[in-house]
Write a protein that holds these residues in place. Structure first.
Motif, PDB file in Angstrom:
ATOM      1  N   VAL A 166     -10.271  -2.117  31.062  1.00 54.77           N
ATOM      2  CA  VAL A 166      -8.836  -1.860  31.179  1.00 54.77           C
ATOM      3  C   VAL A 166      -8.096  -3.191  31.237  1.00 54.77           C
ATOM      4  CG1 VAL A 166      -7.002  -0.876  32.609  1.00 54.77           C
ATOM      5  CG2 VAL A 166      -9.155   0.356  32.330  1.00 54.77           C
ATOM      6  N   ILE A 167      -6.971  -3.262  30.507  1.00 53.31           N
ATOM      7  CA  ILE A 167      -6.113  -4.446  30.497  1.00 53.31           C
ATOM      8  C   ILE A 167      -4.703  -4.011  30.872  1.00 53.31           C
ATOM      9  CG2 ILE A 167      -5.054  -6.220  29.038  1.00 53.31           C
ATOM     10  CD1 ILE A 167      -7.574  -6.104  27.293  1.00 53.31           C
ATOM     11  N   VAL A 168      -4.016  -4.817  31.689  1.00 48.23           N
ATOM     12  CA  VAL A 168      -2.620  -4.564  32.044  1.00 48.23           C
ATOM     13  C   VAL A 168      -1.819  -5.828  31.740  1.00 48.23           C
ATOM     14  CG1 VAL A 168      -0.978  -3.933  33.852  1.00 48.23           C
ATOM     15  CG2 VAL A 168      -3.289  -2.951  33.870  1.00 48.23           C
ATOM     16  N   ASP A 169      -0.845  -5.697  30.833  1.00 49.17           N
ATOM     17  CA  ASP A 169       0.077  -6.782  30.494  1.00 49.17           C
ATOM     18  C   ASP A 169       1.463  -6.397  30.989  1.00 49.17           C
ATOM     19  OD1 ASP A 169      -1.965  -8.119  29.100  1.00 49.17           O
ATOM     20  OD2 ASP A 169      -1.462  -7.115  27.219  1.00 49.17           O
ATOM     21  N   VAL A 170       2.027  -7.166  31.910  1.00 50.74           N
ATOM     22  CA  VAL A 170       3.340  -6.840  32.465  1.00 50.74           C
ATOM     23  C   VAL A 170       4.418  -7.599  31.707  1.00 50.74           C
ATOM     24  CG1 VAL A 170       3.308  -8.654  34.226  1.00 50.74           C
ATOM     25  CG2 VAL A 170       4.647  -6.580  34.603  1.00 50.74           C
ATOM     26  N   SER A 171       5.577  -6.934  31.476  1.00 54.46           N
ATOM     27  CA  SER A 171       6.648  -7.579  30.720  1.00 54.46           C
ATOM     28  C   SER A 171       8.012  -7.441  31.385  1.00 54.46           C
ATOM     29  CB  SER A 171       6.724  -6.991  29.306  1.00 54.46           C
ATOM     30  OG  SER A 171       6.963  -5.593  29.353  1.00 54.46           O
ATOM     31  N   TYR A 253      -4.544  -6.848  16.263  1.00 54.73           N
ATOM     32  CA  TYR A 253      -3.539  -6.509  17.271  1.00 54.73           C
ATOM     33  C   TYR A 253      -2.216  -7.144  16.879  1.00 54.73           C
ATOM     34  CZ  TYR A 253      -4.482 -11.136  19.359  1.00 54.73           C
ATOM     35  OH  TYR A 253      -4.645 -12.490  19.573  1.00 54.73           O
ATOM     36  N   VAL A 254      -1.126  -6.549  17.400  1.00 53.80           N
ATOM     37  CA  VAL A 254       0.230  -7.031  17.142  1.00 53.80           C
ATOM     38  C   VAL A 254       0.866  -7.405  18.473  1.00 53.80           C
ATOM     39  CG1 VAL A 254       2.503  -6.450  16.227  1.00 53.80           C
ATOM     40  CG2 VAL A 254       0.443  -5.559  15.112  1.00 53.80           C
ATOM     41  N   THR A 255       1.533  -8.537  18.503  1.00 56.98           N
ATOM     42  CA  THR A 255       2.242  -8.990  19.698  1.00 56.98           C
ATOM     43  C   THR A 255       3.706  -9.246  19.350  1.00 56.98           C
ATOM     44  OG1 THR A 255       0.248 -10.032  20.601  1.00 56.98           O
ATOM     45  CG2 THR A 255       2.354 -10.733  21.519  1.00 56.98           C
ATOM     46  N   THR A 268      -1.447 -14.456  24.345  1.00 60.91           N
ATOM     47  CA  THR A 268      -2.339 -14.049  25.429  1.00 60.91           C
ATOM     48  C   THR A 268      -2.190 -12.579  25.800  1.00 60.91           C
ATOM     49  OG1 THR A 268      -0.696 -14.773  27.054  1.00 60.91           O
ATOM     50  CG2 THR A 268      -2.384 -16.367  26.403  1.00 60.91           C
ATOM     51  N   VAL A 269      -1.245 -11.872  25.157  1.00 59.30           N
ATOM     52  CA  VAL A 269      -1.042 -10.445  25.406  1.00 59.30           C
ATOM     53  C   VAL A 269      -0.918  -9.733  24.067  1.00 59.30           C
ATOM     54  CG1 VAL A 269       0.115 -10.867  27.608  1.00 59.30           C
ATOM     55  CG2 VAL A 269       1.476 -10.646  25.520  1.00 59.30           C
ATOM     56  N   SER A 270      -0.947  -8.392  24.100  1.00 60.50           N
ATOM     57  CA  SER A 270      -0.804  -7.607  22.876  1.00 60.50           C
ATOM     58  C   SER A 270       0.050  -6.384  23.153  1.00 60.50           C
ATOM     59  CB  SER A 270      -2.172  -7.180  22.342  1.00 60.50           C
ATOM     60  OG  SER A 270      -2.853  -6.358  23.291  1.00 60.50           O
TER      61      SER A 270
END
Length: 462
Positions: A166-171, A253-255, A268-270
């Motif tokens: 699991v990955i969590v990217d906060v924005s 992947y798209v960022t 570093t995130v997607s």
């Protein structure tokens, strides 16, 4: 054939408090009282953060996941908490954070399953809703706007027989009424409308290529809306439709970023993760750069993009409620077309049906017991499933579109799926007039027949 369906549920939330409460039941049942702040202040406003990976079960040391090591985590029966406050430049005090905006990705699953998120300490909703549905070997992301527990954490629930990461990217984050250090931005729903389609202009993005998109002051097409995102808006809410079925497509992947990724540098995130041969849609909130642009990076292969605008964020110094986002304590199941209560009838090819949210809107209540008031939209996870062929020997794929009931159908998509898939995407669902009801929504299915589910995560005040 077009029909009208009604959402008849009782929903109670805290108005811009640190932790809302939700109770679901039939209309007319006893109404609980939710905790709420006495004044609006800056509550319900969005504060962007530099997109940052705050949790990664593959990488010991990111958010204290060292005990997981480098082995995939077991999913069956696994609930675990993730610290979200005090990271990526956000406030450490959970009392000022109403919700976080995060992209949550299931990575390297060994079997099919699903994942849900809720504030830590909140009860498991009944029926249980899912944020991500996944199959073996496929990385699946989705955006969540989820309330934060009193300890500054969210709870991730995983259900499957195998293992996954699991990955969590906060924005970004949504402020409570007690946060007074700085004003945030309010959400204005628009369209939906298409801003970019690289199949029409510009051609595909190739390996580690970035495509820039002017959004400030832009004119959309399908439909045409002049100045759909005003100059000076601080962020934009978009659906990113990644079309990865070209001859040169690869797993990628798209960022999305406010500033262009420097050549030779990897993000570093997607926002969207997808293998070759599919179309994947994911909603994102992207800060707008000082030049009015946002940028999209493709990691590998040859990829087409379609970008659909859903809304924009800008500041408002007034104390009005317009544009404030009120997250729910836990996701609320608005409807499931597979259930008998909603007809158990799939939506056919090339068909649209109307939904009335009047009872839903009128049932959202604050601490005083009075209705929360005018709402312009909801933010919910829309899941399409059970796609069936119109003709037994002809394979089918489709897309599902949600749009205001008083608008012509736009050429946009909320969910794209093929046979055998259950595909979710967080969606901003804007209301429109449905006769005398100002809270109407249309749902359109392009091909085959399918069922769909809507779990509400937040409401946008009007």
């Amino acid at each position: 054939m077009k029909t009208t369906k009604w959402i008849a549920s009782l929903l109670v939330v805290g108005i811009l408090g640190a932790l809302a409460a939700i109770v679901a039941g039939p209309v007319g049942s006893e109404t609980p009282v939710a905790l709420a702040a006495t004044e609006l202040g800056p509550g319900g406003e969005y504060h962007p953060l530099t997109p940052t990976r705050i949790f990664d079960s593959r990488a010991p040391g990111i958010n204290d996941v060292a005990p997981l090591g480098k082995k995939p985590m077991t999913l069956a029966g696994a609930d675990f908490d993730v610290q979200v406050t005090g990271l990526a430049g956000g406030p450490a005090d959970p009392s000022v954070v109403l919700a976080v905006v995060a992209n949550v990705t299931v990575v390297e699953p060994t079997t099919a399953g699903w994942m849900a998120v809720r504030p830590s300490g909140a009860p498991v909703p009944n029926p249980q809703s899912s944020l991500v549905n996944f199959t073996a070997g496929r990385d699946v992301p989705n955006t969540a706007i989820v309330g934060v527990g009193n300890d500054g954490k969210i709870t991730v629930r995983l259900r499957a027989t195998g293992r996954a990461h699991v990955i969590v990217d906060v924005s970004g984050w949504i402020s409570t009424s007690s946060y007074t250090e700085a004003r945030g931005a309010r959400l204005t729903p628009v369209g939906p409308a298409r801003l970019l389609d690289t199949r029409r202009t510009g051609g595909p993005l190739r390996t580690q290529q970035t495509r820039s998109l002017q959004v400030g002051g832009a004119t959309s097409f399908d439909p045409t809306i002049n100045n759909v995102v005003p100059v000076g808006a601080s962020a934009v809410m978009v659906n990113i439709v990644a079309i990865n079925w070209q001859a040169g497509s690869r797993g990628t992947y798209v960022t999305a970023t406010p500033d262009k990724i420097p050549a030779g540098t990897l993000p570093t995130v997607s926002n969207v993760n997808l293998p070759a041969g599919i179309v994947k849609t994911n909603m994102a909130i992207v800060p707008i750069g000082p030049d009015g642009r946002i940028h999209f990076f493709n990691f590998a292969g040859e990829l087409h993009l379609a970008i659909d605008v859903l809304g924009y964020f800008d500041s408002d110094p007034t104390e009005s409620t317009t544009g404030r986002i009120v997250p729910l304590d836990a996701p609320f199941r608005a409807f499931d077309t597979r259930d008998r209560a909603f007809g158990s009838v799939p939506l056919g090819a090339g068909s649209a049906e109307d939904w009335s949210f009047e009872a839903f809107v009128n049932s959202v209540q604050g601490a005083s017991g009075a209705p929360l008031g005018s709402q312009s939209a909801l933010i919910g996870n829309l899941t399409a499933t059970d796609l069936r062929r119109t003709y037994p020997t002809v394979p089918v794929s489709t897309y599902l579109t949600a749009y205001p009931a008083d608008r012509s159908r736009p050429l946009v998509s909320n969910v794209n799926l093929a046979e055998g898939e259950a595909v979710p995407n967080m969606s901003l669902v804007k209301y429109g007039n449905l006769g005398d009801d100002p809270n109407g929504v249309k749902m359109y299915n392009h091909g085959g027949s399918l069922h769909y589910v809507l779990d509400v995560y937040a409401v946008v005040l009007g």
